[in-house]
Design an enzyme around this catalytic site. Sequence first.
Site, PDB file in Angstrom:
ATOM      1  CG  ASP A  54      -0.406  -0.120   2.517  1.00  0.00           C
ATOM      2  OD1 ASP A  54       0.835  -0.183   2.617  1.00  0.00           O
ATOM      3  OD2 ASP A  54      -1.171  -0.143   3.505  1.00  0.00           O
ATOM      4  CB  SER A  55       4.581   1.730  -0.233  1.00  0.00           C
ATOM      5  OG  SER A  55       4.754   0.565  -1.015  1.00  0.00           O
ATOM      6  CG  ASP A  93       0.397  -4.106   1.949  1.00  0.00           C
ATOM      7  OD1 ASP A  93       0.635  -5.120   2.629  1.00  0.00           O
ATOM      8  OD2 ASP A  93       1.151  -3.115   1.901  1.00  0.00           O
ATOM      9  CE  LYS A 122       3.295  -6.121   3.438  1.00  0.00           C
ATOM     10  NZ  LYS A 122       2.864  -4.935   4.215  1.00  0.00           N
ATOM     11  CD  GLU A 124       0.664  -1.855   8.108  1.00  0.00           C
ATOM     12  OE1 GLU A 124       0.371  -1.111   9.058  1.00  0.00           O
ATOM     13  OE2 GLU A 124       1.048  -1.426   7.008  1.00  0.00           O
ATOM     14  CD  GLU A 191       7.874  -0.613   7.366  1.00  0.00           C
ATOM     15  OE1 GLU A 191       6.922  -1.314   6.970  1.00  0.00           O
ATOM     16  OE2 GLU A 191       8.058   0.562   6.986  1.00  0.00           O
TER      17      GLU A 191
HETATM   18  O1  KIV Z   1       3.565  -1.064   1.606  1.00  0.00           O
HETATM   19  C1  KIV Z   1       4.662  -1.611   1.417  1.00  0.00           C
HETATM   20  O2  KIV Z   1       5.313  -1.416   0.389  1.00  0.00           O
HETATM   21  C2  KIV Z   1       5.156  -2.519   2.452  1.00  0.00           C
HETATM   22  C3  KIV Z   1       6.535  -3.069   2.360  1.00  0.00           C
HETATM   23  C4  KIV Z   1       7.587  -2.135   2.054  1.00  0.00           C
HETATM   24  C5  KIV Z   1       6.859  -3.946   3.495  1.00  0.00           C
HETATM   25  O3  KIV Z   1       4.430  -2.804   3.350  1.00  0.00           O
END
Ligand code: KIV
Length: 294
Positions: A54-55, A93, A122, A124, A191
């Site tokens: 989600d970056s 994510d 993924k 959190e 992280e």
């Molecule tokens: O959102 C993301 O890109 C991430 C990774 C860098 C671990 O969660």
Amino acid sequence: MARPGNINGNKRITIRDIAEKKRRQERISVVTSYDYSLASLCDGAGADILMVGDSAGMVMLGYENTVPVTMEEMCMFTGAVGRARKRSFIVSDLPFMSYQTGVSDAIANAGRLVRAGADAVKLEGGSEMASKIRGITDAGIPVMGHIGLRPQTAGLAGGYRVQGRTAAEARRLLDDAAAIEEAGAFSVVLELVTRQAAKAVTEGISIPTIGIGSGPGCDGQVLVIHDMLGMYDAIKPKFAKRYRNLSDEIAGAVSSYVGDVVDGVFPAQENCFEMDEIECGRLAETLKKGRTHT
Ligand code: KIV
């Protein structure tokens, strides 16, 4: 021919291959991907896992953090990466508030990401997320956990700070990682965790740890592709190695293009399509007659 990091030739990588890497003490390479073109390159370059993080909200959409990212946006990025992938494993994510609200929301939204092209999702959180991890894995969808710094809630938890600086914090990280493993996750991101705590977690659980800013003791590493390629200057994390400086390359290329357009140097002869001579003659004739309508 197999590339470095490619344990499977051109066969698709599976969670079994990823687990096997930890057993054989081979490192796992993970890179974020959000679009078709870069995902094709990362897949071809031998990354084991393409992470649709989600970056994307920050580096692709210009949000200040990952909180505003929606399921629709994550499905769009996941679809683009899915269409590009030949052999890498794809982890997407679950965005903020797509799983915190309950087990059935978590399962339904994980299903949407898999329909869009993900192999796994993924999320959190530590032991408090165990019921969601269990629910999603029971539905047949592999889950990667994410502990240490949790960007979706970092603002609420007092900002971006290194985790695992004390023995007590390291112990909590290990307990969270063990709960995530117990709930059925196939791996876990660590992280911004101190090198020592990350090593202790990695040695204390049997699923692979994927580190970002957490030192070399993890089973694998992940970097945001824009950090690695020097394409996002808003944040320059100390832990991210810059392999290229594409911002300068891209800005240089675009400014050359702008100059060529202004100077009339582009397009050149070789960029044009031609009429044949007979048609050129006919065109000249018809132009002599003037306009056919007013
Ligand atoms: O959102 C993301 O890109 C991430 C990774 C860098 C671990 O969660």
